[in-house]
Design a protein around this motif. Sequence first.
Motif, PDB file in Angstrom:
ATOM      1  N   GLN A 145       7.336  -5.593 -10.921  1.00  0.00           N
ATOM      2  CA  GLN A 145       7.948  -6.768 -10.302  1.00  0.00           C
ATOM      3  C   GLN A 145       6.910  -7.854 -10.011  1.00  0.00           C
ATOM      4  OE1 GLN A 145      11.348  -6.768 -10.084  1.00  0.00           O
ATOM      5  NE2 GLN A 145      11.057  -4.796 -11.071  1.00  0.00           N
ATOM      6  N   GLY A 146       5.652  -7.588 -10.378  1.00  0.00           N
ATOM      7  CA  GLY A 146       4.585  -8.555 -10.186  1.00  0.00           C
ATOM      8  C   GLY A 146       3.900  -8.471  -8.833  1.00  0.00           C
ATOM      9  N   GLU A 147       4.177  -7.411  -8.087  1.00  0.00           N
ATOM     10  CA  GLU A 147       3.586  -7.255  -6.756  1.00  0.00           C
ATOM     11  C   GLU A 147       2.174  -6.666  -6.846  1.00  0.00           C
ATOM     12  OE1 GLU A 147       4.971  -8.438  -4.132  1.00  0.00           O
ATOM     13  OE2 GLU A 147       7.041  -8.680  -4.787  1.00  0.00           O
ATOM     14  N   GLU A 148       1.362  -6.983  -5.858  1.00  0.00           N
ATOM     15  CA  GLU A 148       0.026  -6.390  -5.732  1.00  0.00           C
ATOM     16  C   GLU A 148       0.199  -5.016  -5.099  1.00  0.00           C
ATOM     17  OE1 GLU A 148      -4.139  -7.102  -3.262  1.00  0.00           O
ATOM     18  OE2 GLU A 148      -2.559  -8.614  -3.167  1.00  0.00           O
ATOM     19  N   VAL A 149      -0.299  -3.974  -5.766  1.00  0.00           N
ATOM     20  CA  VAL A 149      -0.086  -2.598  -5.308  1.00  0.00           C
ATOM     21  C   VAL A 149      -1.422  -1.863  -5.231  1.00  0.00           C
ATOM     22  CG1 VAL A 149       1.082  -0.406  -5.763  1.00  0.00           C
ATOM     23  CG2 VAL A 149       2.172  -2.561  -6.436  1.00  0.00           C
ATOM     24  N   LEU A 150      -1.595  -1.131  -4.153  1.00  0.00           N
ATOM     25  CA  LEU A 150      -2.731  -0.236  -3.995  1.00  0.00           C
ATOM     26  C   LEU A 150      -2.168   1.141  -3.687  1.00  0.00           C
ATOM     27  CD1 LEU A 150      -5.795   0.203  -3.754  1.00  0.00           C
ATOM     28  CD2 LEU A 150      -5.555  -0.321  -1.308  1.00  0.00           C
ATOM     29  N   ALA A 151      -2.491   2.124  -4.519  1.00  0.00           N
ATOM     30  CA  ALA A 151      -2.018   3.494  -4.329  1.00  0.00           C
ATOM     31  C   ALA A 151      -3.129   4.315  -3.676  1.00  0.00           C
ATOM     32  CB  ALA A 151      -1.615   4.109  -5.654  1.00  0.00           C
ATOM     33  N   ILE A 152      -2.756   5.185  -2.750  1.00  0.00           N
ATOM     34  CA  ILE A 152      -3.709   6.034  -2.050  1.00  0.00           C
ATOM     35  C   ILE A 152      -3.469   7.470  -2.467  1.00  0.00           C
ATOM     36  CG2 ILE A 152      -4.664   6.678   0.182  1.00  0.00           C
ATOM     37  CD1 ILE A 152      -4.631   3.590  -0.513  1.00  0.00           C
ATOM     38  N   SER A 153      -4.538   8.129  -2.905  1.00  0.00           N
ATOM     39  CA  SER A 153      -4.424   9.475  -3.434  1.00  0.00           C
ATOM     40  C   SER A 153      -5.542  10.359  -2.898  1.00  0.00           C
ATOM     41  CB  SER A 153      -4.512   9.426  -4.963  1.00  0.00           C
ATOM     42  OG  SER A 153      -4.666  10.698  -5.510  1.00  0.00           O
ATOM     43  N   ARG A 154      -5.206  11.554  -2.512  1.00  0.00           N
ATOM     44  CA  ARG A 154      -6.227  12.526  -2.093  1.00  0.00           C
ATOM     45  C   ARG A 154      -6.982  13.053  -3.305  1.00  0.00           C
ATOM     46  NH1 ARG A 154      -4.227  18.134  -0.517  1.00  0.00           N
ATOM     47  NH2 ARG A 154      -2.538  17.033  -1.458  1.00  0.00           N
ATOM     48  N   THR A 206      -6.131   3.045   8.311  1.00  0.00           N
ATOM     49  CA  THR A 206      -6.075   1.696   8.889  1.00  0.00           C
ATOM     50  C   THR A 206      -6.962   0.723   8.123  1.00  0.00           C
ATOM     51  OG1 THR A 206      -7.701   2.305  10.578  1.00  0.00           O
ATOM     52  CG2 THR A 206      -5.390   2.442  11.200  1.00  0.00           C
ATOM     53  N   SER A 207      -8.137   1.164   7.688  1.00  0.00           N
ATOM     54  CA  SER A 207      -8.990   0.249   6.927  1.00  0.00           C
ATOM     55  C   SER A 207      -8.409  -0.011   5.536  1.00  0.00           C
ATOM     56  CB  SER A 207     -10.419   0.779   6.833  1.00  0.00           C
ATOM     57  OG  SER A 207     -10.478   1.952   6.064  1.00  0.00           O
ATOM     58  N   THR A 208      -7.819   0.999   4.931  1.00  0.00           N
ATOM     59  CA  THR A 208      -7.254   0.842   3.595  1.00  0.00           C
ATOM     60  C   THR A 208      -6.030  -0.067   3.604  1.00  0.00           C
ATOM     61  OG1 THR A 208      -8.046   3.024   2.995  1.00  0.00           O
ATOM     62  CG2 THR A 208      -6.356   2.093   1.592  1.00  0.00           C
ATOM     63  N   ALA A 209      -5.235   0.023   4.653  1.00  0.00           N
ATOM     64  CA  ALA A 209      -4.008  -0.781   4.728  1.00  0.00           C
ATOM     65  C   ALA A 209      -4.234  -2.156   5.351  1.00  0.00           C
ATOM     66  CB  ALA A 209      -2.947  -0.023   5.522  1.00  0.00           C
ATOM     67  N   ASP A 210      -5.449  -2.461   5.740  1.00  0.00           N
ATOM     68  CA  ASP A 210      -5.736  -3.758   6.354  1.00  0.00           C
ATOM     69  C   ASP A 210      -5.296  -4.890   5.424  1.00  0.00           C
ATOM     70  OD1 ASP A 210      -6.802  -5.458   8.374  1.00  0.00           O
ATOM     71  OD2 ASP A 210      -8.575  -5.762   7.114  1.00  0.00           O
ATOM     72  N   GLY A 211      -4.502  -5.783   5.926  1.00  0.00           N
ATOM     73  CA  GLY A 211      -4.017  -6.914   5.139  1.00  0.00           C
ATOM     74  C   GLY A 211      -2.765  -6.637   4.341  1.00  0.00           C
ATOM     75  N   ALA A 212      -2.249  -5.414   4.414  1.00  0.00           N
ATOM     76  CA  ALA A 212      -1.028  -5.088   3.672  1.00  0.00           C
ATOM     77  C   ALA A 212       0.182  -5.748   4.319  1.00  0.00           C
ATOM     78  CB  ALA A 212      -0.818  -3.581   3.632  1.00  0.00           C
ATOM     79  N   VAL A 264       0.863  -1.175   0.000  1.00  0.00           N
ATOM     80  CA  VAL A 264       0.000   0.000   0.000  1.00  0.00           C
ATOM     81  C   VAL A 264       0.901   1.226   0.000  1.00  0.00           C
ATOM     82  CG1 VAL A 264      -1.775   1.298   1.226  1.00  0.00           C
ATOM     83  CG2 VAL A 264      -1.880  -1.194   1.167  1.00  0.00           C
ATOM     84  N   VAL A 265       0.746   2.059  -1.018  1.00  0.00           N
ATOM     85  CA  VAL A 265       1.580   3.243  -1.194  1.00  0.00           C
ATOM     86  C   VAL A 265       0.715   4.481  -0.940  1.00  0.00           C
ATOM     87  CG1 VAL A 265       3.039   4.552  -2.780  1.00  0.00           C
ATOM     88  CG2 VAL A 265       2.996   2.043  -2.905  1.00  0.00           C
ATOM     89  N   VAL A 268       3.272  -4.515   3.350  1.00  0.00           N
ATOM     90  CA  VAL A 268       4.186  -3.374   3.407  1.00  0.00           C
ATOM     91  C   VAL A 268       3.378  -2.101   3.194  1.00  0.00           C
ATOM     92  CG1 VAL A 268       6.292  -2.335   2.482  1.00  0.00           C
ATOM     93  CG2 VAL A 268       5.985  -4.811   2.343  1.00  0.00           C
ATOM     94  N   VAL A 269       3.685  -1.064   3.989  1.00  0.00           N
ATOM     95  CA  VAL A 269       3.049   0.249   3.855  1.00  0.00           C
ATOM     96  C   VAL A 269       4.155   1.267   3.596  1.00  0.00           C
ATOM     97  CG1 VAL A 269       1.763   2.046   5.066  1.00  0.00           C
ATOM     98  CG2 VAL A 269       1.115  -0.356   5.355  1.00  0.00           C
ATOM     99  N   TYR A 270       3.949   2.113   2.592  1.00  0.00           N
ATOM    100  CA  TYR A 270       4.925   3.141   2.234  1.00  0.00           C
ATOM    101  C   TYR A 270       4.313   4.520   2.454  1.00  0.00           C
ATOM    102  CZ  TYR A 270       6.981  -0.744  -0.364  1.00  0.00           C
ATOM    103  OH  TYR A 270       7.524  -1.954  -0.737  1.00  0.00           O
ATOM    104  N   GLN A 271       5.059   5.405   3.078  1.00  0.00           N
ATOM    105  CA  GLN A 271       4.633   6.786   3.275  1.00  0.00           C
ATOM    106  C   GLN A 271       5.366   7.641   2.263  1.00  0.00           C
ATOM    107  OE1 GLN A 271       4.724   9.896   3.423  1.00  0.00           O
ATOM    108  NE2 GLN A 271       4.664  10.780   5.433  1.00  0.00           N
ATOM    109  N   CYS A 272       4.670   8.017   1.192  1.00  0.00           N
ATOM    110  CA  CYS A 272       5.253   8.851   0.132  1.00  0.00           C
ATOM    111  C   CYS A 272       4.470  10.149  -0.011  1.00  0.00           C
ATOM    112  CB  CYS A 272       5.253   8.089  -1.192  1.00  0.00           C
ATOM    113  SG  CYS A 272       6.219   6.572  -1.173  1.00  0.00           S
TER     114      CYS A 272
END
Length: 89
Positions: free
Chosen positions: A22-31, A53-59, A4-5, A61-65
Amino acid sequence: MKHVVFGTGPVGSTLARHLAEQGEEVLAISRSGRGPEGIATVVGDAADVAFTTSTADGADVVYQCLNPPYTSWPESFPPLQASVMAAAR
């Protein structure tokens, strides 16, 4: 792995695209709702702990960008940091 980015500016978008290549599952969060083409993007306020917390549930790795405007760093960064840290926990 699920990544989750938080943030879809230059850094977050580049990271999300790299992970997806790289074949990873990615979810991007945007305002704004803008995100890298081909990457699942969720719209929301990353300063909202319930949202992060609800968006990152099950992640795995979490990235703060996130990068608010420079002029608002003193008031913007503390809630963003706290909220993404809560999501990572």
